[in-house]
Design a protein around this motif. Structure first.
Motif, short mmCIF file in Angstrom:
data_model
loop_
_atom_site.label_atom_id
_atom_site.label_comp_id
_atom_site.label_asym_id
_atom_site.label_seq_id
_atom_site.Cartn_x
_atom_site.Cartn_y
_atom_site.Cartn_z
N ALA A 125 0.83 -1.21 0.00
CA ALA A 125 0.00 0.00 0.00
C ALA A 125 0.86 1.26 0.00
O ALA A 125 0.60 2.21 -0.75
CB ALA A 125 -0.92 -0.01 1.22
N LEU A 128 2.25 1.83 -3.52
CA LEU A 128 1.28 2.28 -4.50
C LEU A 128 0.99 3.77 -4.28
O LEU A 128 0.91 4.55 -5.23
CB LEU A 128 -0.03 1.48 -4.41
CG LEU A 128 -1.08 1.84 -5.46
CD1 LEU A 128 -0.55 1.59 -6.88
CD2 LEU A 128 -2.37 1.06 -5.25
N ALA A 129 0.87 4.16 -3.02
CA ALA A 129 0.67 5.58 -2.70
C ALA A 129 1.85 6.43 -3.19
O ALA A 129 1.67 7.53 -3.72
CB ALA A 129 0.47 5.76 -1.19
N LEU A 224 -5.75 1.27 -7.95
CA LEU A 224 -6.21 0.75 -6.66
C LEU A 224 -7.15 -0.43 -6.86
O LEU A 224 -7.00 -1.48 -6.21
CB LEU A 224 -6.91 1.86 -5.85
CG LEU A 224 -7.56 1.41 -4.54
CD1 LEU A 224 -6.52 0.84 -3.58
CD2 LEU A 224 -8.33 2.56 -3.90
N SER A 227 -5.41 -3.58 -8.04
CA SER A 227 -4.63 -4.17 -6.94
C SER A 227 -5.53 -4.84 -5.92
O SER A 227 -5.19 -5.90 -5.39
CB SER A 227 -3.78 -3.09 -6.26
OG SER A 227 -2.88 -2.51 -7.17
N SER A 244 -6.81 -1.82 1.26
CA SER A 244 -7.64 -0.66 0.88
C SER A 244 -7.62 0.40 1.97
O SER A 244 -7.46 1.59 1.69
CB SER A 244 -9.09 -1.10 0.63
OG SER A 244 -9.13 -2.14 -0.31
N GLN A 246 -5.37 0.87 4.33
CA GLN A 246 -4.03 1.47 4.43
C GLN A 246 -3.83 2.53 3.36
O GLN A 246 -3.37 3.63 3.63
CB GLN A 246 -2.94 0.38 4.28
CG GLN A 246 -2.94 -0.69 5.36
CD GLN A 246 -2.37 -0.22 6.68
OE1 GLN A 246 -2.08 0.97 6.86
NE2 GLN A 246 -2.24 -1.13 7.62
N TYR A 247 -4.20 2.17 2.12
CA TYR A 247 -4.04 3.11 1.01
C TYR A 247 -4.88 4.37 1.25
O TYR A 247 -4.40 5.50 1.08
CB TYR A 247 -4.42 2.45 -0.32
CG TYR A 247 -4.35 3.38 -1.50
CD1 TYR A 247 -3.16 3.56 -2.21
CD2 TYR A 247 -5.46 4.13 -1.91
CE1 TYR A 247 -3.08 4.43 -3.30
CE2 TYR A 247 -5.38 5.01 -2.98
CZ TYR A 247 -4.20 5.15 -3.67
OH TYR A 247 -4.12 6.03 -4.73
N LYS A 248 -6.13 4.18 1.63
CA LYS A 248 -7.03 5.32 1.84
C LYS A 248 -6.51 6.26 2.93
O LYS A 248 -6.60 7.48 2.80
CB LYS A 248 -8.43 4.83 2.21
CG LYS A 248 -9.19 4.24 1.02
CD LYS A 248 -10.56 3.72 1.43
CE LYS A 248 -11.31 3.14 0.23
NZ LYS A 248 -12.64 2.63 0.60
#
Length: 304
Positions: A125, A128-129, A224, A227, A244, A246-248
């Motif tokens: 995550a 990706l961020a 996103l 993934s 999800s 973590q990314y958010k």
């Protein structure tokens, strides 16, 4: 030295005439490109490893400049501090009949059974961020395609649906009824295929993100959603939800309203897995996860 080795030798000597090729070996895992490991002796006496990527016919047909574009993008991403291979050299069509790139060899491998899944998902995550946070304002990125165009093309491409068990007609109908999607996020660099198979690990640390041939510009939700589904396939729905969240939490600037639509695009894009020759029990698990993913997306769209 056979003809193929002779060509590899020519290539490393274009990089530096003092380079001497020691050995080559085929690297497994690539589907869209032929990937070969090279070990060479530099004029300094140092022995190093490199990788040559030769893109396949499908990728070249889609984008004849794919090798040059990937080489250029890797340079941009490396400068931005991302864990990607250093691009050393781009060869158009001199030594080989197809263009290719010479890049850094990274000691690492994909990891599908991590010892600490929570930490593993967190690192996926975070990175990706990082990709989506690359500041595009002063970068020359006109060589990258708008990925939304390929998604719309996929939606409009009529194909025989062999497997209605995955609700592909329903997915298409829902997406078509809401197209075009309103743009709610700024355009970012997208990997295009950010999944566990394109991430290399060494001693539980993410060391490299590879295979950027599907990259482009677009809404971060496109990456996103892809993934999410890939992570649910590999590690289960709980891991997907963790990823999800973590990314958010790292991307408060992103508007997630349209995520269910991008999830349906991801479900459409990844619907060919029954043709991948998976073990039957694994295929059945993936079917259930795919259906659950689609159901959740459609339910969310109904609520909005």
């Amino acid at each position: 030295m056979n003809n193929e080795c002779s060509k590899f030798e020519q290539l490393v000597q274009k990089l530096d005439p003092g380079n001497k090729l020691i050995r080559t070996w085929e690297l497994k895992g690539g589907i869209s490109a032929q990937v070969t490991g090279l070990e060479l002796l530099q004029s300094t006496g140092q022995i190093i490893k490199m990788v040559i990527r030769q893109h396949g016919d499908n990728d070249l047909k889609r984008n004849p400049n794919i090798a040059a574009d990937e080489h250029k993008l890797l340079g941009i991403l490396k400068s931005a501090g991302l864990p990607v291979p250093i691009p050393y050299y781009f060869e158009s069509c001199g030594v080989f009949s197809k263009p290719c790139i010479l890049i850094e060899f990274i000691e690492g491998k994909p990891e599908f059974t991590p010892s600490n899944l929570n930490d593993h998902i967190l690192q996926i995550a975070i990175n990706l961020a990082k990709i989506h946070r690359v500041d595009c304002a002063n970068l020359s990125l006109s060589f990258l395609p708008k990925l939304e165009n390929s998604y719309v093309e996929m939606l409009n491409k009529e194909r025989v649906i062999k497997d209605e068990g995955l609700n592909l007609s329903l997915i298409r109908d829902v997406l078509k009824s809401f197209m075009p999607l309103s743009s709610m996020n700024k355009e970012v660099i997208l990997h295009g295929d950010y999944w566990p198979g394109n991430i290399l690990w060494k001693e539980d640390k993410l060391v490299s993100i590879i295979d950027w041939e599907d990259s482009g510009l677009g809404d971060p939700l496109a990456d996103l959603a892809n993934s999410q589904l890939e992570i649910s396939f590999q590690y289960g729905m709980e891991a997907m939800n963790d990823f999800s969240n973590q990314y958010k939490s790292m991307m408060p600037e992103v508007n997630f309203t349209n995520l269910p639509f991008w999830q349906l695009f991801a479900a459409l894009r990844l619907s060919s897995f029954p043709e991948w020759g998976l073990e039957k029990s694994k295929e059945n698990i993936w079917r259930e996860r795919h259906k659950s993913f689609v159901h959740q997306a459609i339910t969310q769209i109904g609520k909005n």
